[in-house]
Design a protein around this motif. Sequence first.
Motif, PDB file in Angstrom:
ATOM      1  N   LEU A 137       3.463  -4.290  -4.703  1.00 28.36           N
ATOM      2  CA  LEU A 137       3.744  -5.016  -3.494  1.00 28.36           C
ATOM      3  C   LEU A 137       3.395  -4.082  -2.182  1.00 28.36           C
ATOM      4  O   LEU A 137       3.358  -4.417  -1.220  1.00 28.36           O
ATOM      5  N   GLN A 138       3.423  -2.696  -2.612  1.00 27.71           N
ATOM      6  CA  GLN A 138       3.794  -1.904  -1.619  1.00 27.71           C
ATOM      7  C   GLN A 138       2.194  -1.939  -0.639  1.00 27.71           C
ATOM      8  O   GLN A 138       2.387  -1.586   0.697  1.00 27.71           O
ATOM      9  N   PRO A 139       0.932  -1.829  -1.123  1.00 31.47           N
ATOM     10  CA  PRO A 139      -0.155  -2.047  -0.388  1.00 31.47           C
ATOM     11  C   PRO A 139      -0.171  -3.244   0.510  1.00 31.47           C
ATOM     12  O   PRO A 139      -0.729  -3.234   1.658  1.00 31.47           O
ATOM     13  N   ILE A 140       0.368  -4.259  -0.155  1.00 30.67           N
ATOM     14  CA  ILE A 140       0.451  -5.315   0.858  1.00 30.67           C
ATOM     15  C   ILE A 140       1.378  -5.384   2.038  1.00 30.67           C
ATOM     16  O   ILE A 140       0.889  -5.736   2.985  1.00 30.67           O
ATOM     17  N   ALA A 141       2.500  -4.628   1.864  1.00 31.86           N
ATOM     18  CA  ALA A 141       3.533  -4.492   2.666  1.00 31.86           C
ATOM     19  C   ALA A 141       2.917  -3.498   3.833  1.00 31.86           C
ATOM     20  O   ALA A 141       3.095  -3.886   4.897  1.00 31.86           O
ATOM     21  N   PHE A 148      -0.089  -7.323  11.186  1.00 30.82           N
ATOM     22  CA  PHE A 148       0.747  -8.261  11.786  1.00 30.82           C
ATOM     23  C   PHE A 148       1.894  -7.773  12.491  1.00 30.82           C
ATOM     24  O   PHE A 148       2.935  -8.661  13.216  1.00 30.82           O
ATOM     25  N   GLY A 149       2.420  -6.371  12.238  1.00 29.11           N
ATOM     26  CA  GLY A 149       3.527  -5.824  13.013  1.00 29.11           C
ATOM     27  C   GLY A 149       4.960  -6.293  12.455  1.00 29.11           C
ATOM     28  O   GLY A 149       5.851  -5.748  12.914  1.00 29.11           O
ATOM     29  N   THR A 150       5.088  -6.775  11.005  1.00 28.49           N
ATOM     30  CA  THR A 150       6.207  -6.862  10.644  1.00 28.49           C
ATOM     31  C   THR A 150       5.993  -7.298   9.118  1.00 28.49           C
ATOM     32  O   THR A 150       4.852  -7.656   8.531  1.00 28.49           O
ATOM     33  N   THR A 151       6.952  -7.119   8.343  1.00 30.39           N
ATOM     34  CA  THR A 151       7.166  -7.650   7.077  1.00 30.39           C
ATOM     35  C   THR A 151       8.232  -8.568   6.697  1.00 30.39           C
ATOM     36  O   THR A 151       8.749  -8.619   5.510  1.00 30.39           O
ATOM     37  N   GLY A 152       8.694  -9.234   7.681  1.00 38.02           N
ATOM     38  CA  GLY A 152       9.668 -10.530   7.721  1.00 38.02           C
ATOM     39  C   GLY A 152       8.992 -11.605   6.963  1.00 38.02           C
ATOM     40  O   GLY A 152       7.817 -11.753   6.572  1.00 38.02           O
ATOM     41  N   ALA A 153       9.931 -12.791   7.068  1.00 42.17           N
ATOM     42  CA  ALA A 153       9.451 -14.183   6.481  1.00 42.17           C
ATOM     43  C   ALA A 153       8.120 -14.555   7.313  1.00 42.17           C
ATOM     44  O   ALA A 153       8.129 -14.395   8.243  1.00 42.17           O
ATOM     45  N   ASN A 154       7.181 -15.032   6.501  1.00 41.32           N
ATOM     46  CA  ASN A 154       6.056 -15.765   7.085  1.00 41.32           C
ATOM     47  C   ASN A 154       5.214 -14.578   7.661  1.00 41.32           C
ATOM     48  O   ASN A 154       4.382 -14.871   8.823  1.00 41.32           O
ATOM     49  N   ALA A 155       5.267 -13.311   7.470  1.00 45.51           N
ATOM     50  CA  ALA A 155       4.663 -12.247   8.114  1.00 45.51           C
ATOM     51  C   ALA A 155       3.183 -12.328   8.275  1.00 45.51           C
ATOM     52  O   ALA A 155       2.315 -12.083   9.207  1.00 45.51           O
ATOM     53  N   GLY A 156       2.473 -12.931   7.084  1.00 40.35           N
ATOM     54  CA  GLY A 156       1.286 -13.122   7.008  1.00 40.35           C
ATOM     55  C   GLY A 156       0.688 -14.705   6.861  1.00 40.35           C
ATOM     56  O   GLY A 156      -0.097 -14.932   6.124  1.00 40.35           O
ATOM     57  N   LYS A 157       1.449 -15.315   7.696  1.00 40.94           N
ATOM     58  CA  LYS A 157       1.114 -16.956   7.688  1.00 40.94           C
ATOM     59  C   LYS A 157      -0.176 -17.148   7.726  1.00 40.94           C
ATOM     60  O   LYS A 157      -0.992 -16.698   8.673  1.00 40.94           O
ATOM     61  N   GLY A 158      -0.738 -17.982   6.800  1.00 43.34           N
ATOM     62  CA  GLY A 158      -2.184 -18.439   6.916  1.00 43.34           C
ATOM     63  C   GLY A 158      -3.047 -17.285   6.113  1.00 43.34           C
ATOM     64  O   GLY A 158      -4.328 -17.919   5.870  1.00 43.34           O
ATOM     65  N   TRP A 181       6.268 -13.856   2.113  1.00 41.69           N
ATOM     66  CA  TRP A 181       5.277 -13.216   3.090  1.00 41.69           C
ATOM     67  C   TRP A 181       4.114 -14.029   3.595  1.00 41.69           C
ATOM     68  O   TRP A 181       4.109 -14.198   4.895  1.00 41.69           O
ATOM     69  N   VAL A 182       3.443 -14.695   2.988  1.00 37.58           N
ATOM     70  CA  VAL A 182       2.448 -15.440   3.372  1.00 37.58           C
ATOM     71  C   VAL A 182       2.616 -16.977   3.286  1.00 37.58           C
ATOM     72  O   VAL A 182       1.739 -17.666   4.103  1.00 37.58           O
ATOM     73  N   SER A 183       3.512 -17.559   2.688  1.00 40.13           N
ATOM     74  CA  SER A 183       4.021 -18.972   2.591  1.00 40.13           C
ATOM     75  C   SER A 183       2.762 -19.794   2.055  1.00 40.13           C
ATOM     76  O   SER A 183       2.980 -21.022   1.791  1.00 40.13           O
TER      77      SER A 183
END
Length: 205
Positions: A137-141, A148-158, A181-183
Amino acid sequence: MVPLQPKRRGPKPKVSDADLLAAIRADLQASPFTGEGHRKVWARLRILSDIRVSKDRVCRLMRENALLSPHRVRQGTPVLHDGSIQTKAPNQMWGTDGIRIQTVEDGWVWVFSAVDHFDACCVGIHAVKIGNRFAALQPIAQGLQAEFGTTGANAGKGLVLRMDHGTQYTADDFLKRIAFWVSTGVSPSLPSPRPTAWPSASTGR
């Protein structure tokens, strides 16, 4: 005298053999590839259909019904592939994978990386001794924080994430965090380019 029929030992499974076999046949029918083994079928059933059964059971049913790779024939129209998967803009699709390499000072280590399909830019890389689902998970985080400036919910939406069916990437902890993260879910690997080329290139192998 009527011979006794062998019965399955242990508790009754949630998914019957008949239902599981139907799901296996549907998965193989939808696949454009020839020669896929039971491990890929098991992984797709787990990830795409949320059917949680053992690999051995999938293998047994495929073997008993002549569905293992030596018995299969091509299904449907062949899908042509030009050997590249490139998006029209950055941060639409990332690929991620891990590789185990030997170093002089630290011995065997795992290197996980994430690469943008738009320009092959490495958005995150992580080296660690134990290559488990959390390390993957680390490289994705890292990429989410940088792009995207965050690792919160829906950080990479889309964003669509592409990977293989390694044990790190089929683990519940990994899949739940990716969904957080990506939803939009996870895209299984396509035939080419091979994901293992990305960490190899990143590490100079």
